[in-house]
Structure formats: structure tokens, C-alpha cells
Scaffold this active site. Structure first.
Site, PDB file in Angstrom:
ATOM      1  N   GLU A 181      30.975  18.987   3.188  1.00 31.85           N
ATOM      2  CA  GLU A 181      30.461  18.896   4.572  1.00 31.85           C
ATOM      3  C   GLU A 181      31.545  18.476   5.555  1.00 31.85           C
ATOM      4  O   GLU A 181      31.408  17.484   6.279  1.00 31.85           O
ATOM      5  CB  GLU A 181      29.277  17.926   4.633  1.00 31.85           C
ATOM      6  N   GLU A 378      23.544  22.826  -1.414  1.00 33.08           N
ATOM      7  CA  GLU A 378      22.614  21.698  -1.215  1.00 33.08           C
ATOM      8  C   GLU A 378      21.442  22.177  -0.388  1.00 33.08           C
ATOM      9  O   GLU A 378      21.623  22.923   0.574  1.00 33.08           O
ATOM     10  CB  GLU A 378      23.261  20.526  -0.452  1.00 33.08           C
TER      11      GLU A 378
HETATM   12  P1  P53 Z   1      21.113  11.689   2.343  1.00 37.86           P
HETATM   13  C1  P53 Z   1      23.854  13.722   6.797  1.00 37.86           C
HETATM   14  C2  P53 Z   1      23.333  14.924   7.295  1.00 37.86           C
HETATM   15  C3  P53 Z   1      23.243  16.041   6.474  1.00 37.86           C
HETATM   16  C4  P53 Z   1      23.704  15.959   5.173  1.00 37.86           C
HETATM   17  O1  P53 Z   1      21.685  13.164   2.502  1.00 37.86           O
HETATM   18  C5  P53 Z   1      24.262  14.795   4.709  1.00 37.86           C
HETATM   19  C6  P53 Z   1      24.313  13.648   5.483  1.00 37.86           C
HETATM   20  C7  P53 Z   1      24.796  12.378   4.869  1.00 37.86           C
HETATM   21  O2  P53 Z   1      25.690  11.646   5.559  1.00 37.86           O
HETATM   22  O3  P53 Z   1      24.810  14.666   3.488  1.00 37.86           O
HETATM   23  C8  P53 Z   1      24.631  15.579   2.440  1.00 37.86           C
HETATM   24  O4  P53 Z   1      21.498  11.224   0.984  1.00 37.86           O
HETATM   25  C9  P53 Z   1      25.648  15.161   1.429  1.00 37.86           C
HETATM   26  C10 P53 Z   1      25.086  14.425   0.250  1.00 37.86           C
HETATM   27  C11 P53 Z   1      23.830  13.694   0.698  1.00 37.86           C
HETATM   28  C12 P53 Z   1      22.800  14.727   1.094  1.00 37.86           C
HETATM   29  O5  P53 Z   1      23.294  15.557   2.114  1.00 37.86           O
HETATM   30  O6  P53 Z   1      21.764  10.941   3.418  1.00 37.86           O
HETATM   31  O7  P53 Z   1      26.522  16.173   1.021  1.00 37.86           O
HETATM   32  O8  P53 Z   1      26.078  13.598  -0.288  1.00 37.86           O
HETATM   33  O9  P53 Z   1      23.325  12.819  -0.245  1.00 37.86           O
HETATM   34  C13 P53 Z   1      21.479  14.129   1.540  1.00 37.86           C
HETATM   35  O10 P53 Z   1      19.643  11.812   2.501  1.00 37.86           O
END
Ligand code: P53
Length: 482
Positions: A181, A378
Site C-alpha cells: 500500500e 487484500e
Molecule cells: P486494518 C488503512 C486503510 C486501508 C488499508 O486494515 C489499510 C489501512 C491500515 O493502515 O491497511 C491494509 O487492520 C493493510 C493491512 C491491514 C488491512 O488493510 O487497519 O495492508 O496490513 O491490516 C486492514 O483494519
């Protein structure tokens, strides 16, 4: 029960799950591992942001120190992944297991061995590893001593790390990504993102946005060099970029709103322009000039970018955003102040707007612009789960989310012709949230019995979504019934 037929995906389509080392491995000091950024981040929640402490302080909660103990439990976990039907598994290599401080000249053999064993275990179970090199976990030493990615010296430390990994694992791992990201730092006004992405802690006299652009540039150079190194080592390797795709819609059809949304998309995705097309967009150079930003970019850098474009675009998809004209004379977009709620969408308990159609929109937008194969690395729904007395988790809300998103993904492939390598839902096994450090913001199809403070049996349980995803994979995406 809803009877909706999905489209069948090609035979070689990768169906997987995705995690990141620091969010599930735990064992933060095992076998010579160094301290990473994630190791100095405390737990937080929706209301209270995670704190970054200068050292590990007694009495504070650091959830990434324990994760879900995957470091020790992975053989059983991978069996569960295989039972679900996964044929790929996205994780990351913790940089600090290989180079504990980041600036050593020789790697830590015990760290390399851990990943070699992990990848072997995956392959034995018919699962190919898909690997991110840097997923929010750079060595903390590089933050303190070098200032993180604003320092060009870090480029060489990263490419050394990348080269060691490509050499050691090229027979086990085909698909790689350089930076997770990379565009999350667009919200540079939130110090959490700058630290996670680029190891930046603000100096008093510094312009945050300018520092972000310089750090991102140094990452682009490191990424482009890594692509070249990988291909020299093994021409079969595929190295991708990884952006967080959250499309930004105009709030209305008012032309000024449309223009603002266009600039918002340009601002959030110029990272992809650089990594896929090998050059900076003209509007950004003009923006830097107007703001008197001096980003150090040499002619050699420009050549490196052109020669090191990525093989595919990896991306995460969780939500979409919307924006409107901010009334300023200058056309510019600030992610921390210029987003508005979209009245047509519902939100998760953490305020993330749920928008399945936005996935198809984003895929088409990227395809039109970058002309690269794509990989959804993801996608998922963070929610509170309830464990029932008989040990079940009825997560129908999560199944609904996946149903709607997978259907849009399949339309993008079958109807729009997008070349999609695979799909790895986020946190298919519960893990530590990146933004809040919580355990209770759960994404998994596999439940892990642990709370935010690290108490619990760590027992793994299959949620209803486990069986649903199993059926989806077994039918290659056709049977989406629930
Ligand atoms: P969490 C913010 C916005 C979109 C994706 O996120 C993000 C974040 C996190 O700062 O992170 C990605 O755990 C990331 C993962 C993360 C996942 O999305 O904050 O690549 O490491 O855990 C979900 O709910």
C-alpha cells in the site's frame, strides 16, 4: 439462501488468503530478529490512535509482539488453509528477521531458514506463497539512525534485502511485491501512515507533504531496482506494485466536484503511474513547482524508473471514498480534509464505506490507465464476531460482503476482460489490525481465541465463512450461494 451464480474463474486462477508478518507471527525477538516499527506501536482502538514509543516501554501493550503466534503454529495453520482450498498464501518477510537493524552487510541465517521452512510447508500443502518485501515493518534502527525513507542510503539497504530474498527463495516464490500500500501515505497529515509506510518521524522545520514525496521517490527507486534484480536472478519472477485502491467519486455532477475528484484520483494513484508507466505525471511536477517543493530526482533516477516498471499491479480493496469541490482557488486534494460521506453507502463499525461495485470500477480504472495484469491481494470486512456457546461463529455479514465483492470481481474478469492473477482476502485468519492494533477488529474465516491484551487460548475455530469460501473455491468461483 440466495441463488446467485458467479462466473467460473480460469483453472490457474489463484485463490488465497493474505496476511503480513508483523500482524500474525509474534515471536518479535526470536532467532535474532531486530526491532521493527511495528514493535514500538502500542495497541489502540477506534477512538484512541496507536502510539509510537521511542523504545519498548514497560507496562504498555504492544500487540505485534505476540500476533497470533503464527511463528510457532504455522504448520497447523497451513493445514487449515489447505482444507479451505487455498492454492496461494500471501504473507510478508519481516525485514528485521533477515537484517535485524537493516544496515548489516550479512543476513541473519536463522531468519532466512524460518521462511524457507514456512514456504516448504506451504508448497507441501499445494499452496504457493505470494510475498511482500516491505509490509509496514521496516527496521526501527533505520528510522532512528537514518531518518527512514527520506534518506537515500535506505535504498541500498532495501535492495540488499530484496536481493538476498530473491536469491534464496526464487525456486519457492514466483509472485513478489515491493512495498505494501505504497500510496497510503497520501494521507500524510496522519503521522501513523507516514511512519508505517516510510519510517518518517517529522522534524520541526519540515514540510510533511514534501518529506512524503521524497520518501516515496526513494521507495520508487528501490522498487524499480528490485524489479531489475529479480529478473536478472530469475526471469520467471513476477514483481508487482501494491496500492490501496479506494476510488474517490465526485459527490455530485457539478463540474467543480468532478474536477476535484479527478485530482483526488491523480493524487492518490500517481504512485501507480510511476511504478507501472515509469514516469511522473506532468501535473505533479507543476504542483511541486508551485509549492516550491524540491524533490531530489536525478536523470539516472528517471532511467531507473523507466527500466524497472512492475510486472503486475497488486492492490487492496476495502472501500470507496467521495469528495467535493473544496472551494480553494488552486486545484489540489488533501485526503485528510477533502473527503465526504457517500450517502448511498453503509459503513462498517470502523467507518469504512462498503461498496462492492467500487471494486469493479477500480479495476476498470486501473486497467484503462496502467495496462497491467492485476492481483487483488487484500479485500475483507473487519467486524466484531461473536463466539456462540457451541463454539461457532455465524458471520453472515462477512459472507455477504465477500459474496458481493467476489461477484463484482468475476464480472470484471468475465465481462470486462481484465487480466486478473488471483484473489487473496485479507486476514483469512484473525490477526492484529494494522490501523488500531486491535484483535477484536476481525477479518478472518478462521477465528483465533485471543483478546486485545493478548489473553486467550489461541485456539483456531472455523467460522461459517470458512465453509462458504471453501465452496466458492471448489467451484472456481461459480457457487456463491449462501
Ligand atoms: P486494518 C488503512 C486503510 C486501508 C488499508 O486494515 C489499510 C489501512 C491500515 O493502515 O491497511 C491494509 O487492520 C493493510 C493491512 C491491514 C488491512 O488493510 O487497519 O495492508 O496490513 O491490516 C486492514 O483494519
Amino acid at each position: 439462501m440466495k441463488q446467485i451464480q458467479g462466473y467460473q474463474m480460469p483453472k490457474d486462477f489463484l485463490w488465497g488468503g493474505a496476511v503480513a508478518a508483523h500482524q500474525l507471527e509474534g515471536a518479535w525477538q526470536a532467532d535474532g530478529k531486530g526491532v521493527s516499527i511495528a514493535d514500538v506501536m502500542t495497541g489502540g482502538n477506534k477512538e484512541q490512535a496507536r502510539q509510537v514509543t521511542k523504545t519498548v516501554e514497560k507496562g504498555k501493550v504492544y500487540p505485534n509482539h505476540w500476533g497470533i503466534d503464527f511463528y510457532h503454529q504455522y504448520p497447523q495453520d497451513i493445514k487449515l488453509f489447505a482444507e479451505m482450498g487455498l492454492n496461494c498464501f500471501r504473507t510478508s518477510i519481516a525485514w528485521t528477521r533477515i537484517f535485524p537493524n537493516g544496515d548489516e552487510s550479512e543476513p541473519n541465517e536463522a531468519g532466512l531458514k524460518f521462511y524457507e521452512n514456512l514456504f516448504d510447508e506451504c508448497l507441501k500443502n499445494g499452496i504457493q506463497p505470494v510475498i511482500t518485501l516491505s509490509h509496514f515493518e521496516m527496521p526501527y534502527h533505520l528510522v532512528k539512525e537514518y531518518g527512514g525513507w527520506r534518506n537515500r542510503e535506505v535504498i541500498d539497504f532495501f535492495t540488499r534485502f530484496a536481493e538476498v530474498c530473491f536469491k534464496r527463495f526464487h525456486n519457492q516464490v514466483k509472485y513478489w511485491m515491493t512495498f505494501n500500500e505504497i500510496n497510503n501515505q497520501t494521507s500524510w497529515a496522519d503521522p501513523h501512515h507516514l511512519l508505517q509506510n516510510s519510517g518518517l518521524i517529522l522534524n520541526d522545520d519540515e514540510n510533511l507533504e514534501e518529506a512524503m514525496f521524497q520518501a516515496a521517490h526513494n521507495e520508487f527507486i528501490a522498487s524499480a531496482k528490485a524489479v531489475k534484480i529479480a529478473h536478472e536472478i530469475d526471469n520467471n519472477l513476477q514483481v508487482g506494485a501494491m496500492v490501496a485502491m479506494s476510488p474517490i467519486y465526485p459527490m455530485t455532477a457539478k463540474p467543480a466536484d468532478i474536477l476535484e475528484a479527478q485530482r483526488a484520483m491523480q493524487t492518490r494513484y500517481y504512485y501507480g503511474d510511476v511504478q507501472a508507466l515509469g514516469e511522473y505525471p506532468a501535473w505533479l511536477i507543476k504542483y511541486w513547482d508551485r509549492h516550491d517543493y524540491h524533490i531530489e530526482i536525478s536523470d539516472l533516477d528517471r532511467q531507473i524508473l523507466r527500466e524497472g516498471t512492475v510486472d503486475y499491479m497488486g492492490f487492496s480493496y476495502y472501500m470507496s471514498f467521495a469528495t467535493k469541490d473544496n472551494g480553494d482557488e488552486e486545484l489540489h486534494f488533501n485526503e485528510n480534509t477533502d473527503l465526504v460521506d457517500n450517502p448511498y453507502l453503509e459503513k462498517s463499525d470502523w467507518g469504512w464505506q462498503i461498496d462492492a461495485k467500487g471494486l469493479r470500477y477500480g479495476m476498470n480504472w486501473m486497467n484503462d490507465r496502467w495496462h497491467k495484469p492485476q492481483f487483488i491481494v487484500e479485500n475483507g470486512f473487519g467486524a466484531y464476531d461473536k463466539l456462540t456457546d457451541d463454539g461457532k461463529i455465524h458471520d453472515d455479514y462477512r459472507i455477504k460482503y465477500f459474496h458481493d465483492h467476489i461477484l463484482e470481481m468475476e464480472k470484471a474478469v468475465a465481462e470486462d476482460g481484465i487480466d486478473l492473477i488471483g484473489y487473496t482476502p485479507w486476514g483469512h485468519i484473525d490477526l492484529i489490525s494494522a490501523s488500531t492494533g486491535e484483535m477484536k477488529k476481525r477479518y478472518g474465516m478462521i477465528y483465533v481465541d485471543q483478546d486485545d491484551e493478548g489473553n486467550g487460548s489461541l485456539k483456531r475455530l472455523k467460522k461459517d465463512s470458512f465453509y462458504w469460501y471453501q465452496q466458492v473455491i471448489a467451484s472456481r468461483g461459480e457457487n456463491l450461494n449462501f
